[in-house]
Write a protein that holds these residues in place. Structure first.
Motif, PDB file in Angstrom:
ATOM      1  N   LEU A  93       0.898  -1.399  -0.379  1.00  0.00           N
ATOM      2  CA  LEU A  93      -0.400   0.360  -0.389  1.00  0.00           C
ATOM      3  C   LEU A  93       0.766   1.253  -0.082  1.00  0.00           C
ATOM      4  CD1 LEU A  93      -2.977   0.778  -0.209  1.00  0.00           C
ATOM      5  CD2 LEU A  93      -3.489   0.822   2.588  1.00  0.00           C
ATOM      6  N   ALA A  94       1.720   1.266   0.526  1.00  0.00           N
ATOM      7  CA  ALA A  94       3.302   2.705   0.648  1.00  0.00           C
ATOM      8  C   ALA A  94       3.352   2.694  -0.928  1.00  0.00           C
ATOM      9  CB  ALA A  94       4.113   2.431   1.390  1.00  0.00           C
ATOM     10  N   GLY A  95       4.079   1.473  -1.343  1.00  0.00           N
ATOM     11  CA  GLY A  95       4.149   1.690  -2.459  1.00  0.00           C
ATOM     12  C   GLY A  95       3.745   2.383  -3.722  1.00  0.00           C
ATOM     13  N   ILE A  96       1.975   1.409  -3.340  1.00  0.00           N
ATOM     14  CA  ILE A  96       0.598   2.023  -4.347  1.00  0.00           C
ATOM     15  C   ILE A  96       0.610   3.689  -3.634  1.00  0.00           C
ATOM     16  CG2 ILE A  96      -1.276   2.432  -4.371  1.00  0.00           C
ATOM     17  CD1 ILE A  96      -1.777  -0.393  -3.676  1.00  0.00           C
ATOM     18  N   TRP A  97       0.878   4.445  -2.640  1.00  0.00           N
ATOM     19  CA  TRP A  97       0.710   5.752  -2.661  1.00  0.00           C
ATOM     20  C   TRP A  97       1.874   6.495  -2.651  1.00  0.00           C
ATOM     21  CZ3 TRP A  97      -1.503   8.884   1.278  1.00  0.00           C
ATOM     22  CH2 TRP A  97      -2.571   8.693   1.400  1.00  0.00           C
ATOM     23  N   ALA A  98       2.702   5.556  -3.346  1.00  0.00           N
ATOM     24  CA  ALA A  98       3.915   6.031  -3.743  1.00  0.00           C
ATOM     25  C   ALA A  98       3.935   6.296  -5.340  1.00  0.00           C
ATOM     26  CB  ALA A  98       5.418   5.025  -3.324  1.00  0.00           C
ATOM     27  N   ALA A  99       2.840   5.140  -5.702  1.00  0.00           N
ATOM     28  CA  ALA A  99       3.467   5.168  -7.417  1.00  0.00           C
ATOM     29  C   ALA A  99       2.255   6.517  -7.780  1.00  0.00           C
ATOM     30  CB  ALA A  99       2.390   4.669  -8.062  1.00  0.00           C
ATOM     31  N   LYS A 100       1.342   6.786  -6.803  1.00  0.00           N
ATOM     32  CA  LYS A 100       0.868   7.455  -7.192  1.00  0.00           C
ATOM     33  C   LYS A 100       0.694   9.454  -6.743  1.00  0.00           C
ATOM     34  CE  LYS A 100      -3.510   4.916  -6.821  1.00  0.00           C
ATOM     35  NZ  LYS A 100      -4.980   5.147  -6.002  1.00  0.00           N
ATOM     36  N   GLY A 101       2.121   9.501  -6.302  1.00  0.00           N
ATOM     37  CA  GLY A 101       2.697  10.693  -5.728  1.00  0.00           C
ATOM     38  C   GLY A 101       2.542  11.032  -4.749  1.00  0.00           C
ATOM     39  N   HIS A 102       1.990   9.961  -2.971  1.00  0.00           N
ATOM     40  CA  HIS A 102       1.298  11.052  -2.444  1.00  0.00           C
ATOM     41  C   HIS A 102       2.952  10.697  -1.272  1.00  0.00           C
ATOM     42  CE1 HIS A 102      -3.033  10.958  -3.485  1.00  0.00           C
ATOM     43  NE2 HIS A 102      -2.949  10.219  -3.168  1.00  0.00           N
ATOM     44  N   ILE A 103       3.697   9.678  -1.981  1.00  0.00           N
ATOM     45  CA  ILE A 103       4.638   9.606  -0.655  1.00  0.00           C
ATOM     46  C   ILE A 103       5.965   9.614  -2.184  1.00  0.00           C
ATOM     47  CG2 ILE A 103       3.957   9.476   1.285  1.00  0.00           C
ATOM     48  CD1 ILE A 103       4.443   6.195   1.008  1.00  0.00           C
ATOM     49  N   ASN A 104       7.060   9.662  -1.469  1.00  0.00           N
ATOM     50  CA  ASN A 104       8.244   9.244  -1.955  1.00  0.00           C
ATOM     51  C   ASN A 104       8.145   7.684  -2.337  1.00  0.00           C
ATOM     52  OD1 ASN A 104      11.233   8.869  -2.195  1.00  0.00           O
ATOM     53  ND2 ASN A 104      11.053  10.622  -3.635  1.00  0.00           N
ATOM     54  N   PHE A 105       8.736   7.104  -3.148  1.00  0.00           N
ATOM     55  CA  PHE A 105       8.940   5.529  -3.275  1.00  0.00           C
ATOM     56  C   PHE A 105      10.134   5.572  -2.226  1.00  0.00           C
ATOM     57  CE2 PHE A 105      11.232   2.199  -4.887  1.00  0.00           C
ATOM     58  CZ  PHE A 105      10.592   0.978  -4.762  1.00  0.00           C
TER      59      PHE A 105
END
Length: 171
Positions: A39-51
């Motif tokens: 889920l953290a990876g999904i958030w990173a892909a959407k630009g919400h957090i840095n990968f």
């Protein structure tokens, strides 16, 4: 469960990710890291957090929790283990296999242990009981944790929303 998890990450960001992963690596009950990291990876892909930040946060959480378990093992683990084995003698053989992994393979055993379910979060305790060199333990743990977390966070990042239906079955 997925909605609750998403709410925590939305509200608290990387702090929620850190706490959940930290508790997982302490082997505490709660949300599974196998769900949180993708889920953290999904958030990173959407630009919400840095990968990279998501990966570093999960690595730090895992290493710090592993240090705590290592020092529990080092400072009193032998005593606690004997009490446990008196209560559950049938577990002695399985526990000895984990000790043998570290005795025979050392730091490589800790690294390999990070990829084996159940051993992954508990390998730090026998390492502490056996008084494995702290820096060897830290480096081998950090490398194992890094690669394990990279796979999970990376899966979320690269597969994005395609993996969400998989997690819905855990709800």
């Amino acid at each position: 469960m997925l909605e609750t998890l998403n709410m925590y990450i939305t509200q608290y960001g990387i702090i929620a990710i850190f706490v959940i992963i930290f508790l997982e690596y302490l082997n505490m009950p709660g949300l599974a890291a196998g769900i949180v990291m993708p889920l953290a990876g999904i958030w990173a892909a959407k630009g919400h957090i840095n990968f990279l930040l998501a990966l570093v946060i999960t690595l730090l959480a895992g290493v710090i929790a592993s240090w705590i378990l290592y020092f529990i093992g080092r400072c009193g683990g032998g005593f606690l283990l004997e009490k446990y084995l008196k209560k559950f003698p049938q577990h002695r053989e399985a526990i000895e296999r984990n000790f043998d992994l570290i005795r025979k393979k050392g730091a490589v055993g800790v690294f390999i242990g990070r990829f084996i379910p159940m051993i992954r979060t508990l390998i730090a305790i026998p390492a502490g009981i056996l008084k494995m060199n702290f820096w060897e333990f830290t480096i081998s743990s950090a490398l194992g944790i890094f690669f394990w977390n990279l796979v999970l966070v990376g899966a979320g990042y690269f597969m994005g929303d395609a993996v969400l239906p998989l997690f819905a079955s855990f709800s």
